[in-house]
Enzyme design. Structure first.
Site, PDB file in Angstrom:
ATOM      1  N   SER A 148       0.834  -1.200   0.000  1.00 41.95           N
ATOM      2  CA  SER A 148       0.000   0.000   0.000  1.00 41.95           C
ATOM      3  C   SER A 148       0.874   1.257   0.000  1.00 41.95           C
ATOM      4  O   SER A 148       1.634   1.463  -0.943  1.00 41.95           O
ATOM      5  CB  SER A 148      -0.957  -0.066   1.197  1.00 41.95           C
ATOM      6  OG  SER A 148      -1.960   0.893   1.054  1.00 41.95           O
ATOM      7  N   ASP A 224     -10.030  -5.528  -3.225  1.00 42.41           N
ATOM      8  CA  ASP A 224      -9.391  -4.511  -2.382  1.00 42.41           C
ATOM      9  C   ASP A 224     -10.308  -3.285  -2.308  1.00 42.41           C
ATOM     10  O   ASP A 224     -10.671  -2.717  -3.350  1.00 42.41           O
ATOM     11  CB  ASP A 224      -8.044  -4.153  -3.031  1.00 42.41           C
ATOM     12  CG  ASP A 224      -7.178  -3.264  -2.165  1.00 42.41           C
ATOM     13  OD1 ASP A 224      -7.720  -2.345  -1.520  1.00 42.41           O
ATOM     14  OD2 ASP A 224      -5.955  -3.490  -2.153  1.00 42.41           O
ATOM     15  N   HIS A 257      -7.487  -5.917   0.845  1.00 42.66           N
ATOM     16  CA  HIS A 257      -6.282  -5.091   1.078  1.00 42.66           C
ATOM     17  C   HIS A 257      -5.460  -5.569   2.286  1.00 42.66           C
ATOM     18  O   HIS A 257      -4.427  -5.003   2.588  1.00 42.66           O
ATOM     19  CB  HIS A 257      -6.734  -3.641   1.322  1.00 42.66           C
ATOM     20  CG  HIS A 257      -5.648  -2.611   1.235  1.00 42.66           C
ATOM     21  ND1 HIS A 257      -4.964  -2.319   0.071  1.00 42.66           N
ATOM     22  CD2 HIS A 257      -5.103  -1.782   2.171  1.00 42.66           C
ATOM     23  CE1 HIS A 257      -4.072  -1.368   0.290  1.00 42.66           C
ATOM     24  NE2 HIS A 257      -4.123  -1.022   1.567  1.00 42.66           N
TER      25      HIS A 257
HETATM   26  N1  LIG Z   1      -7.272   3.009   8.901  1.00 42.13           N
HETATM   27  C1  LIG Z   1      -7.782   2.761   7.611  1.00 42.13           C
HETATM   28  C2  LIG Z   1      -6.764   2.158   6.651  1.00 42.13           C
HETATM   29  C3  LIG Z   1      -5.613   1.479   7.333  1.00 42.13           C
HETATM   30  C4  LIG Z   1      -5.091   0.352   6.530  1.00 42.13           C
HETATM   31  O1  LIG Z   1      -5.802  -0.352   5.798  1.00 42.13           O
HETATM   32  N2  LIG Z   1      -3.816   0.144   6.684  1.00 42.13           N
HETATM   33  C5  LIG Z   1      -3.163  -0.934   5.981  1.00 42.13           C
HETATM   34  C6  LIG Z   1      -2.104  -0.347   5.078  1.00 42.13           C
HETATM   35  S1  LIG Z   1      -2.810   0.873   3.997  1.00 42.13           S
HETATM   36  C7  LIG Z   1      -2.524  -1.862   6.978  1.00 42.13           C
HETATM   37  O2  LIG Z   1      -1.565  -2.548   6.664  1.00 42.13           O
HETATM   38  N3  LIG Z   1      -3.045  -1.900   8.212  1.00 42.13           N
HETATM   39  C8  LIG Z   1      -2.456  -2.640   9.306  1.00 42.13           C
HETATM   40  C9  LIG Z   1      -2.781  -4.087   9.387  1.00 42.13           C
HETATM   41  O3  LIG Z   1      -3.676  -4.580   8.659  1.00 42.13           O
HETATM   42  O4  LIG Z   1      -2.128  -4.789  10.187  1.00 42.13           O
HETATM   43  C10 LIG Z   1      -8.947   1.858   7.706  1.00 42.13           C
HETATM   44  O5  LIG Z   1      -8.986   1.097   8.693  1.00 42.13           O
HETATM   45  O6  LIG Z   1      -9.785   1.897   6.801  1.00 42.13           O
END
Ligand SMILES: N[C@@H](CCC(=O)N[C@@H](CS)C(=O)NCC(=O)O)C(=O)O
Length: 280
Positions: A148, A224, A257
């Site tokens: 991402s 995604d 995603h």
């Molecule tokens: N905070 C936002 C987006 C956060 C998000 O999706 N972060 C991704 C990277 S863009 C991630 O890797 N989150 C941490 C995880 O899943 O451990 C949501 O929850 O919609």
């Protein structure tokens, strides 16, 4: 450099360190996975895959959720996982999850109040590899990957520094940040209103300017939730086709995603990098 934690994993060591970063002007934590206890193989140097994580992440998301250590151990590749921004009470922040701490976008900020600390581009390209190569049994063969916002970071850093990496890969990367809400918000704040400076951090722009065409693999889930509005893989594909860059872009039905997607294909990405990292 201070050891924060050390945990055995697939015969190797998963560790976290804290150090004072000159570039970011604050203490930083990062994680390292070394395939075997260094004692066992005196003098051996491992090639390194740098992993850049996405919005809201620290070094721990990838370490704990991707399941990369088993394959890294088998292949003999070290993993280095930085945090996603400078951190601390003195470091500028924003209430939004997509700006400030946890959202450094792997660039060098030029605007107030960000420019004192937000220099993740220089940190990942220079300072962290220097520290890692001085302190661990690793070679100067590096590959770069991410997810991402970290996928954007891996593409931008790899495309701009082909002499420093063997190969680039990304899961669900932000491919065209100059034309999506996450990127427009972050680049306006960190780089200011002059959009000509934004292109240096835009993978879809850089792919057509690449001086050298490193092997490049991108994996994208078709379910995604950020696909059309934020990630825009077609912009990268179109630019790669127009400039003759051999991009391998794979679409995977049903995947979203999350780290479940990364865990499902991390072995493929590690094997892809191993082909180049382990070639001499
Ligand atoms: N905070 C936002 C987006 C956060 C998000 O999706 N972060 C991704 C990277 S863009 C991630 O890797 N989150 C941490 C995880 O899943 O451990 C949501 O929850 O919609």
């Amino acid at each position: 450099m201070e050891l924060v934690s050390s945990t055995k994993c697939f015969d190797g060591l998963q560790r976290q360190y804290r150090h004072d970063s000159d570039v970011l002007n604050c203490p930083m934590r990062f994680a390292v996975y070394l395939p075997q206890e260094a004692e066992e193989e005196k003098g051996h140097k491992y090639p390194v895959l740098y992993w850049l994580s996405g919005l809201t992440c620290t070094d721990e998301n990838f370490s704990q959720k991707a399941g990369a250590q088993r394959v890294a151990a088998e292949l003999g590749i070290a993993l280095v996982i930085p945090d996603t921004s400078p951190r601390g009470e003195d470091v500028a922040d924003d209430p939004g999850y997509d700006l400030g701490q946890g959202a450094g976008f792997y660039l060098n900020a030029t605007q107030e109040p960000w420019k004192q600390h937000y220099r993740m581009y220089d940190y990942v390209v220079r300072e962290l590899p220097q520290l890692v190569e001085q302190n661990f049994p690793v070679s100067e063969r590096r590959a770069i990957a991410g997810h991402s916002m970290g996928g954007h970071g891996a593409l931008v850093i790899g495309l701009r520094n082909p002499e420093r990496y063997t190969s680039i890969s990304a899961f669900s990367p932000i491919c065209n940040p100059i034309a999506c809400p996450w990127g427009e918000k972050a680049f306006s704040a960190y780089l200011g209103a002059d959009k000509s400076s934004w292109e240096d951090y835009d993978a879809a722009t850089l792919v057509s300017r690449a001086s050298e065409q490193l092997p490049l693999l991108v994996s994208q889930g078709e379910e995604d939730q950020f696909l059309e509005e934020q990630l825009k893989p077609h912009a990268l594909e179109t630019a790669a086709e127009a400039s003759g860059y051999p991009l391998k872009l794979e679409h995977h039905a049903g995947y979203d995603h999350s780290y479940y997607f990364i865990a499902s294909f991390i072995e493929q990405h590690l094997c892809f990098h191993a082909d180049y990292l382990l070639k001499h």
